[in-house]
Design a protein around this motif. Structure first.
Motif, short mmCIF file in Angstrom:
data_model
loop_
_atom_site.label_atom_id
_atom_site.label_comp_id
_atom_site.label_asym_id
_atom_site.label_seq_id
_atom_site.Cartn_x
_atom_site.Cartn_y
_atom_site.Cartn_z
N PRO A 1 0.83 -1.21 0.00
CA PRO A 1 0.00 0.00 0.00
C PRO A 1 0.86 1.26 0.00
N GLY A 2 0.42 2.26 -0.75
CA GLY A 2 1.22 3.47 -0.89
C GLY A 2 2.21 3.40 -2.03
N LEU A 3 2.12 2.32 -2.86
CA LEU A 3 3.02 2.12 -3.99
C LEU A 3 4.48 2.09 -3.53
N ILE A 4 4.73 1.22 -2.55
CA ILE A 4 6.07 1.05 -1.98
C ILE A 4 6.58 -0.34 -2.33
N PRO A 5 7.76 -0.44 -2.94
CA PRO A 5 8.30 -1.76 -3.29
C PRO A 5 8.39 -2.67 -2.06
N THR A 6 8.01 -3.93 -2.23
CA THR A 6 8.04 -4.87 -1.12
C THR A 6 9.47 -5.19 -0.69
N GLY A 7 10.39 -5.16 -1.64
CA GLY A 7 11.77 -5.51 -1.33
C GLY A 7 12.77 -4.50 -1.83
N LEU A 8 13.99 -4.96 -2.03
CA LEU A 8 15.11 -4.10 -2.44
C LEU A 8 14.78 -3.31 -3.71
N PHE A 9 15.18 -2.04 -3.70
CA PHE A 9 15.10 -1.23 -4.92
C PHE A 9 16.29 -0.29 -4.95
N ILE A 10 17.09 -0.40 -6.01
CA ILE A 10 18.24 0.47 -6.20
C ILE A 10 18.02 1.27 -7.47
N ASP A 11 18.13 2.58 -7.37
CA ASP A 11 17.88 3.48 -8.49
C ASP A 11 19.14 4.28 -8.78
N ASN A 12 19.75 3.98 -9.94
CA ASN A 12 20.95 4.70 -10.37
C ASN A 12 22.02 4.74 -9.27
N GLY A 13 22.23 3.59 -8.66
CA GLY A 13 23.26 3.45 -7.63
C GLY A 13 22.83 3.80 -6.22
N HIS A 14 21.60 4.29 -6.05
CA HIS A 14 21.12 4.68 -4.73
C HIS A 14 20.08 3.67 -4.22
N GLN A 15 20.34 3.09 -3.06
CA GLN A 15 19.40 2.13 -2.49
C GLN A 15 18.24 2.88 -1.83
N LEU A 16 17.04 2.73 -2.39
CA LEU A 16 15.86 3.40 -1.87
C LEU A 16 15.03 2.52 -0.96
N ARG A 17 15.15 1.20 -1.13
CA ARG A 17 14.45 0.24 -0.27
C ARG A 17 15.41 -0.89 0.06
N PRO A 18 15.37 -1.42 1.30
CA PRO A 18 16.32 -2.45 1.71
C PRO A 18 15.92 -3.84 1.21
N LEU A 19 16.88 -4.74 1.23
CA LEU A 19 16.62 -6.14 0.92
C LEU A 19 15.65 -6.72 1.94
#
Length: 260
Positions: free
Chosen positions: A100-118
């Protein structure tokens, strides 16, 4: 009230709760649980496949608009943003399970920046069907690796998204998949051939996970493949004469453009 009547009301309330939660929670586990369909693929075109040559194409992941820091939310909005920037878009698809809230469930790295953890937690739904895994790109090309073997300290990763389950790992189909399963729905996934070619596939119709994984392993010849999403998945790929106009809102996207 009779016991039979009470049981009927309990089932009805539970079903209503599932549907209500599904409407609020993106492609989460509860939503996935109520979206099975009869197993049937189009006989003349069972899958649409986008083939990515990383020598000629740029493959990137997107979640937040860099100006507003809000999710792009739709394929149309991301495509418009890319084209205004001057990119020639080959394909866009939603990529990964979200909350909910359009938040990735797991890891997300964008252009070298980790926005969500594993995410190494246990849970219900496709994402948590272990082994799950991570798709990533970097200076050495693209890769797919099981979550348990992914090193978040890697410095050469440009983009990464965690999803699940792994469809194929080192040539082996996920051990929990069952041939002939009636758990069928629209599926999308991504796989990598030994020479580094990336294939993104989406089904035209409903298919079970075993058959979907078999297609990646035996037809696309990808010894490693990862499930991206199901049920609500969409693909914009004008070269395939496919321009899905989904009303769904998504968190993360995978976009293929012509390398500049």
């Amino acid at each position: 009230m009779t016991r039979k009547r009470q049981q009927h009301l309990q089932v009805t309330r539970w079903t209503a709760l599932l549907l209500l939660t599904a409407g609020l929670s993106g492609c989460t586990a509860l939503r996935q649980a109520v979206q099975n369909r009869p197993c049937a693929l189009q006989s003349d075109r069972p899958y649409d496949v986008v083939t990515v040559d990383l020598a000629r194409h740029t493959l990137a992941l997107y979640w937040l608009d860099p100006t507003t820091r809000e999710p792009f939310r739709s394929i149309h909005r991301l495509r418009t943003w890319l084209e205004v920037r001057g990119d020639s878009v080959i394909a866009i698809t939603n990529a990964g399970i979200f909350e909910p809230g359009l938040i990735p469930t797991g890891l997300f790295i964008d252009n070298g920046h980790q926005l969500r953890p594993l995410n190494i937690q246990d849970g219900y739904g496709n994402f948590y069907l272990k082994p799950n895994g991570v798709f990533y790109t970097g200076h050495d090309g693209a890769g797919i690796v099981a979550t348990s073997r992914f090193d978040t300290a890697r410095t050469a990763i440009t983009y990464a998204v965690q999803s699940g389950p792994l469809l194929v790992e080192k040539g082996r189909i996920h051990p929990e998949f069952t041939a002939g399963s009636t758990n069928c729905r629209l599926r999308s996934g991504i796989g990598i051939t030994p020479d580094g070619t990336v294939h993104i596939a989406i089904s035209n119709g409903a298919v079970n996970l075993y058959d979907f994984a078999t297609y990646f392993r035996d037809v696309l010849e990808t010894p490693d493949a990862l499930y991206l999403d199901g049920s609500i998945s969409a693909l914009y790929a004008p070269g395939l004469d496919r321009t899905d106009k989904s009303r769904e809102l998504f968190a993360t996207f995978l976009a293929v453009t012509v390398k500049q």
